[in-house]
Design a protein around this motif. Structure first.
Motif, PDB file in Angstrom:
ATOM      1  N   ALA A   4       0.822  -1.211   0.000  1.00 10.61           N
ATOM      2  CA  ALA A   4       0.000   0.000   0.000  1.00 10.61           C
ATOM      3  C   ALA A   4       0.856   1.261   0.000  1.00 10.61           C
ATOM      4  N   SER A  58       1.926   1.801  -3.600  1.00 14.66           N
ATOM      5  CA  SER A  58       0.875   2.251  -4.519  1.00 14.66           C
ATOM      6  C   SER A  58       0.201   3.557  -4.096  1.00 14.66           C
ATOM      7  N   ASP A  59       0.061   3.802  -2.775  1.00 13.50           N
ATOM      8  CA  ASP A  59      -0.710   4.952  -2.321  1.00 13.50           C
ATOM      9  C   ASP A  59       0.087   5.986  -1.537  1.00 13.50           C
ATOM     10  N   GLY A  65      -0.843   4.629   2.845  1.00 14.80           N
ATOM     11  CA  GLY A  65      -0.771   3.171   2.826  1.00 14.80           C
ATOM     12  C   GLY A  65      -0.371   2.568   4.160  1.00 14.80           C
ATOM     13  N   THR A 125      -6.417  -3.969   4.341  1.00 12.92           N
ATOM     14  CA  THR A 125      -6.770  -4.608   3.073  1.00 12.92           C
ATOM     15  C   THR A 125      -6.145  -5.983   2.939  1.00 12.92           C
TER      16      THR A 125
END
Length: 118
Positions: free
Chosen positions: A77, A80-81, A85, A92
């Motif tokens: 995360a 990607s974020d 994240g 998640t």
């Protein structure tokens, strides 16, 4: 052969933890926190991932694997974020396992009528 390996590795992890519980005066909740933290620490140093790939479910199903799962979700995360994240990656990656534990725990409590210890 994968089933046998998973059974032996998972059993060995559980046996070591049971010996640890018997030989120390630590409460079970603290031991659970130690296991999750140890899984995250071993995952952070890069030791747990090859072990989990080799051992399969024997390494990922015990509680120490939960720490590794949380950490791997946070790492993905963050990539990607970004910084957010850190807060959403663990949720998640472990949502299915936590949800299953809650649902099956509730079903078991309906079937077996649990009682508080006196």
């Amino acid at each position: 052969m994968d089933y046998v390996k998973a059974f032996l590795v998972g059993g060995a992890i559980c046996a070591v933890v049971q010996i640890f519980m018997e030989k120390t005066k630590l409460m079970p909740g603290r031991i659970m926190v130690i296991l999750v933290g140890l899984g995250a620490l071993l995952g952070a140093v890069g030791v747990y991932e090859p072990f989990a790939k080799w051992a399969g479910a024997g390494a990922t199903v015990p509680l120490i694997g939960f720490g590794y799962t949380l950490l791997s979700g946070v790492k993905k995360a963050i990539i990607s974020d970004g910084f957010i994240g850190v807060f959403m990656g663990g949720f998640t990656s472990a949502a299915v396992g936590v949800c299953a534990a809650l649902v099956f725990g509730y079903i078991a409590s309906l079937i077996f009528n649990p009682k508080m210890k006196e």
